[in-house]
Write a protein that holds these residues in place. Structure first.
Motif, PDB file in Angstrom:
ATOM      1  N   CYS A 137       0.833  -1.216   0.000  1.00 16.76           N
ATOM      2  CA  CYS A 137       0.000   0.000   0.000  1.00 16.76           C
ATOM      3  C   CYS A 137       0.864   1.262   0.000  1.00 16.76           C
ATOM      4  CB  CYS A 137      -0.901  -0.015   1.231  1.00 16.76           C
ATOM      5  SG  CYS A 137      -1.893   1.472   1.437  1.00 16.76           S
ATOM      6  N   MET A 175     -15.005   4.900   4.535  1.00 22.35           N
ATOM      7  CA  MET A 175     -13.759   5.329   5.179  1.00 22.35           C
ATOM      8  C   MET A 175     -12.681   4.368   4.693  1.00 22.35           C
ATOM      9  SD  MET A 175     -14.654   7.968   7.014  1.00 22.35           S
ATOM     10  CE  MET A 175     -12.982   8.214   7.574  1.00 22.35           C
ATOM     11  N   GLY A 177      -9.978   5.694   2.589  1.00 25.40           N
ATOM     12  CA  GLY A 177      -8.886   6.481   2.034  1.00 25.40           C
ATOM     13  C   GLY A 177      -7.603   6.181   2.789  1.00 25.40           C
ATOM     14  N   PRO A 181      -8.880   3.920   9.989  1.00 24.92           N
ATOM     15  CA  PRO A 181      -9.936   4.637  10.730  1.00 24.92           C
ATOM     16  C   PRO A 181     -10.089   4.171  12.174  1.00 24.92           C
ATOM     17  CG  PRO A 181     -10.833   3.562   8.752  1.00 24.92           C
ATOM     18  CD  PRO A 181      -9.367   3.314   8.744  1.00 24.92           C
ATOM     19  N   THR A 212     -11.273  -1.498   7.863  1.00 23.00           N
ATOM     20  CA  THR A 212     -10.191  -1.619   8.845  1.00 23.00           C
ATOM     21  C   THR A 212      -9.261  -2.777   8.522  1.00 23.00           C
ATOM     22  OG1 THR A 212      -9.664  -1.981  11.187  1.00 23.00           O
ATOM     23  CG2 THR A 212     -11.639  -3.060  10.361  1.00 23.00           C
ATOM     24  N   VAL A 213      -8.020  -2.612   8.946  1.00 27.21           N
ATOM     25  CA  VAL A 213      -7.056  -3.684   8.842  1.00 27.21           C
ATOM     26  C   VAL A 213      -7.429  -4.813   9.823  1.00 27.21           C
ATOM     27  CG1 VAL A 213      -5.462  -2.787  10.591  1.00 27.21           C
ATOM     28  CG2 VAL A 213      -4.537  -3.955   8.579  1.00 27.21           C
ATOM     29  N   SER A 234     -10.033  -5.753   6.036  1.00 26.26           N
ATOM     30  CA  SER A 234      -9.029  -6.042   5.012  1.00 26.26           C
ATOM     31  C   SER A 234      -8.265  -7.302   5.405  1.00 26.26           C
ATOM     32  CB  SER A 234      -8.068  -4.850   4.897  1.00 26.26           C
ATOM     33  OG  SER A 234      -8.765  -3.748   4.369  1.00 26.26           O
ATOM     34  N   HIS A 236      -6.867  -9.995   3.115  1.00 26.73           N
ATOM     35  CA  HIS A 236      -5.729 -10.097   2.190  1.00 26.73           C
ATOM     36  C   HIS A 236      -4.965 -11.415   2.192  1.00 26.73           C
ATOM     37  CE1 HIS A 236      -6.650  -6.010   1.618  1.00 26.73           C
ATOM     38  NE2 HIS A 236      -5.885  -5.489   2.541  1.00 26.73           N
ATOM     39  N   GLU A 276     -12.175  -7.647   2.579  1.00 26.17           N
ATOM     40  CA  GLU A 276     -11.463  -7.192   1.385  1.00 26.17           C
ATOM     41  C   GLU A 276     -10.223  -8.061   1.188  1.00 26.17           C
ATOM     42  OE1 GLU A 276     -11.712  -2.502   1.377  1.00 26.17           O
ATOM     43  OE2 GLU A 276     -11.907  -3.396   3.346  1.00 26.17           O
ATOM     44  N   VAL A 278      -7.000  -7.905  -1.431  1.00 26.74           N
ATOM     45  CA  VAL A 278      -6.250  -7.353  -2.569  1.00 26.74           C
ATOM     46  C   VAL A 278      -5.492  -8.495  -3.222  1.00 26.74           C
ATOM     47  CG1 VAL A 278      -4.355  -5.833  -3.238  1.00 26.74           C
ATOM     48  CG2 VAL A 278      -6.022  -5.055  -1.572  1.00 26.74           C
ATOM     49  N   PRO A 308      -8.311  -6.501  -7.521  1.00 29.43           N
ATOM     50  CA  PRO A 308      -7.043  -6.733  -8.220  1.00 29.43           C
ATOM     51  C   PRO A 308      -6.079  -5.585  -7.915  1.00 29.43           C
ATOM     52  CG  PRO A 308      -8.891  -7.085  -9.691  1.00 29.43           C
ATOM     53  CD  PRO A 308      -9.447  -6.453  -8.436  1.00 29.43           C
ATOM     54  N   TYR A 309      -4.860  -5.901  -7.617  1.00 32.51           N
ATOM     55  CA  TYR A 309      -3.882  -4.914  -7.157  1.00 32.51           C
ATOM     56  C   TYR A 309      -3.709  -3.762  -8.132  1.00 32.51           C
ATOM     57  CZ  TYR A 309       0.465  -3.049  -5.268  1.00 32.51           C
ATOM     58  OH  TYR A 309       1.423  -2.237  -4.725  1.00 32.51           O
ATOM     59  N   ASN A 310      -3.657  -2.580  -7.596  1.00 28.57           N
ATOM     60  CA  ASN A 310      -3.370  -1.388  -8.388  1.00 28.57           C
ATOM     61  C   ASN A 310      -1.900  -1.039  -8.134  1.00 28.57           C
ATOM     62  OD1 ASN A 310      -3.359   1.095  -9.629  1.00 28.57           O
ATOM     63  ND2 ASN A 310      -5.336   1.691  -8.805  1.00 28.57           N
ATOM     64  N   VAL A 312       1.788   0.103  -7.395  1.00 26.89           N
ATOM     65  CA  VAL A 312       2.384   1.288  -6.777  1.00 26.89           C
ATOM     66  C   VAL A 312       3.843   1.345  -7.209  1.00 26.89           C
ATOM     67  CG1 VAL A 312       3.019   2.365  -4.573  1.00 26.89           C
ATOM     68  CG2 VAL A 312       0.857   1.109  -4.768  1.00 26.89           C
ATOM     69  N   ALA A 351      -9.076   2.381  -4.354  1.00 32.63           N
ATOM     70  CA  ALA A 351      -8.248   1.431  -3.633  1.00 32.63           C
ATOM     71  C   ALA A 351      -6.807   1.895  -3.535  1.00 32.63           C
ATOM     72  CB  ALA A 351      -8.297   0.082  -4.331  1.00 32.63           C
ATOM     73  N   ALA A 352      -6.439   2.768  -4.428  1.00 35.43           N
ATOM     74  CA  ALA A 352      -5.021   3.131  -4.471  1.00 35.43           C
ATOM     75  C   ALA A 352      -4.748   4.479  -3.840  1.00 35.43           C
ATOM     76  CB  ALA A 352      -4.536   3.119  -5.915  1.00 35.43           C
TER      77      ALA A 352
HETATM   78  N1  SAH Z   1      -6.664   0.999   6.715  1.00 39.90           N
HETATM   79  C1  SAH Z   1      -7.933   0.590   6.219  1.00 39.90           C
HETATM   80  C2  SAH Z   1      -8.530   1.476   5.136  1.00 39.90           C
HETATM   81  C3  SAH Z   1      -7.637   2.020   4.062  1.00 39.90           C
HETATM   82  S1  SAH Z   1      -7.245   1.141   2.606  1.00 39.90           S
HETATM   83  C4  SAH Z   1      -7.870  -0.851   5.744  1.00 39.90           C
HETATM   84  O1  SAH Z   1      -6.807  -1.455   5.804  1.00 39.90           O
HETATM   85  O2  SAH Z   1      -8.905  -1.401   5.381  1.00 39.90           O
HETATM   86  C5  SAH Z   1      -8.688   0.582   1.808  1.00 39.90           C
HETATM   87  C6  SAH Z   1      -8.441  -0.721   1.058  1.00 39.90           C
HETATM   88  O3  SAH Z   1      -7.584  -0.529  -0.081  1.00 39.90           O
HETATM   89  C7  SAH Z   1      -7.756  -1.765   1.934  1.00 39.90           C
HETATM   90  O4  SAH Z   1      -8.369  -3.004   1.771  1.00 39.90           O
HETATM   91  C8  SAH Z   1      -6.346  -1.757   1.363  1.00 39.90           C
HETATM   92  O5  SAH Z   1      -5.650  -2.920   1.668  1.00 39.90           O
HETATM   93  C9  SAH Z   1      -6.597  -1.565  -0.111  1.00 39.90           C
HETATM   94  N2  SAH Z   1      -5.420  -1.141  -0.887  1.00 39.90           N
HETATM   95  C10 SAH Z   1      -4.373  -0.416  -0.464  1.00 39.90           C
HETATM   96  N3  SAH Z   1      -3.474  -0.239  -1.464  1.00 39.90           N
HETATM   97  C11 SAH Z   1      -3.972  -0.868  -2.554  1.00 39.90           C
HETATM   98  C12 SAH Z   1      -3.504  -1.041  -3.903  1.00 39.90           C
HETATM   99  N4  SAH Z   1      -2.366  -0.516  -4.309  1.00 39.90           N
HETATM  100  N5  SAH Z   1      -4.280  -1.757  -4.758  1.00 39.90           N
HETATM  101  C13 SAH Z   1      -5.457  -2.263  -4.345  1.00 39.90           C
HETATM  102  N6  SAH Z   1      -5.950  -2.123  -3.097  1.00 39.90           N
HETATM  103  C14 SAH Z   1      -5.222  -1.440  -2.201  1.00 39.90           C
END
Ligand code: SAH
Length: 366
Positions: A137, A175, A177, A181, A212-213, A234, A236, A276, A278, A308-310, A312, A351-352
């Motif tokens: 992330c 929430m 972003g 939270p 939330t994580v 989240s 994962h 969630e 990713v 699907p991963y976005n 970084v 998501a990103a």
């Molecule tokens: N901290 C909180 C909320 C923020 S992130 C959480 O972990 O849920 C919101 C979601 O986007 C989370 O599931 C996170 O893991 C995901 N996320 C973060 N970076 C990402 C990326 N590069 N591609 C796809 N999803 C991503």
């Protein structure tokens, strides 16, 4: 960025600046009413002011035409409605607007408006940076700077709401972003209290999701708060070892404690949980992972949101191939898990969150 940007503005002229005045958005209606009474004004002015700010989208006191001029001046001396500035705006063809908001102290957060059918959803940040350290992330790459205040969280909502055309109505808040939270629960709940209030944004808690994580004590506090917000966890990874790798904070918590806290939240709120996931190519997208995940989720009343991963920049992860995404999906669906795959562009930038801030931090100021 993946987002097809058709317009980027930098450091646009704005109606606010840092100041030593108090941030009006930090006040609940009751607190504003108290301030009014303390200053010899009738309590009912509080609802009028809330109406201007939250319904009529007015951020200048001198435009609040049904308030006496003296009161407008008094308010202007004491308060500022917007305390931040819009440092950058990106709009995409699919109707997604992303804002980079520069806070009064120079910290930056992102927030997003997504349009889809009748839905007008906003994705809002809760912290500058993030301490959770999820390895894929962008938001947490430099750790966390600080929690946002209630007013700073609400300001993102109002700035996004202000971008809606006549006839468009804000319908959902997530929430999701930057930030965690539940590591800033008090301010997040204060902001959501106004978001759900008829005197504020009037969004039903059923249309508000906290992602939330997975911090169990804070999940329990959220349950105790008693407002049935949706909870997204989240996950994962389907097992301890992999989750420890991808979500380092899991070392201290453990996947079973996260699942148990989520179950308790479901029981007390009655709201179906979202998990969630990713999908990272070659990392957590194997058939075996899908089967393990199905084993965890099939007995639970949940929605699995696979993202699907976005990618970084600078991180070694990639989006899985279409083929492996399809296989992953098929295994979960045939096990009877309720799965949703996010594919739309707006969801991708949602998501990103964290990338716009990051990309700009490496560019000279415009
Ligand atoms: N901290 C909180 C909320 C923020 S992130 C959480 O972990 O849920 C919101 C979601 O986007 C989370 O599931 C996170 O893991 C995901 N996320 C973060 N970076 C990402 C990326 N590069 N591609 C796809 N999803 C991503």
């Amino acid at each position: 960025m993946n987002l097809p940007v058709i317009q980027t503005q930098s450091g646009s002229a704005d109606d606010s600046a840092s100041s030593d005045r108090r941030h009006l958005l930090n006040l609940s209606l009751a607190e504003l009413q108290q301030w009014l009474v303390d200053h010899g004004e009738p309590k009912f002015r509080g609802k009028q002011i809330f109406g201007w700010v939250y319904e009529k989208r007015v951020s200048q006191f001198d435009q609040m035409s049904d308030l006496p001029k003296k009161l407008r001046e008094k308010l202007d001396q004491e308060f500022i409605v917007f305390g931040a500035r819009e440092a950058a705006v990106q709009t995409s063809r699919d109707g997604t607007d992303k804002l980079l908001v520069r806070l009064a102290d120079g910290g930056e957060v992102e927030c997003v408006l997504l349009r889809g059918g009748n839905r007008r959803s906003i994705c809002v940040s809760s912290q500058v940076g993030c301490a959770m350290g999820c390895v894929f992330c962008a938001s947490g790459l430099d750790g966390v700077d600080r929690n946002l205040t209630r007013g700073e969280i609400i300001e993102q909502m109002l700035r996004l709401q202000a971008r809606l055309d006549d006839g468009e109505r804000l319908s959902h808040i997530v929430m999701m972003g930057m930030g965690e939270p539940l590591a800033n629960l008090e301010q997040v709940l204060g902001a959501l209290e106004i978001a759900k209030s008829a005197d504020g944004l009037g969004i039903s808690p059923r249309r508000i999701t906290i992602s939330t994580v997975g911090l169990p004590p804070a999940i329990d506090r959220l349950a105790k708060n008693g407002v049935p917000y949706n909870l997204a966890v989240s996950l994962h990874a389907p097992n301890e070892e992999l989750r420890n790798q991808l979500v380092p904070v899991n070392h201290k918590i453990g996947i079973n404690a996260v699942l148990a806290a989520a179950d308790r939240y479901f029981e007390s709120s009655g709201r179906r949980l979202t998990f969630e996931y990713v999908l990272l190519g070659g990392v957590n997208d194997a058939a075996e992972h899908a089967r393990e995940l199905a084993g965890i989720l099939k007995s639970r009343n949940v929605l699995l949101n696979v993202i699907p991963y976005n990618p970084v920049e600078g991180l070694p992860y990639h989006t899985p191939s279409r083929h492996s995404i399809a296989d992953f999906r098929q295994i979960l669906e045939s096990a009877g898990v309720n799965v949703m795959f996010r594919q739309r562009k707006g969801d991708e930038i949602d998501a990103a969150c964290g990338q716009l801030r990051r990309n700009r931090a490496t560019q000279p100021e415009a």
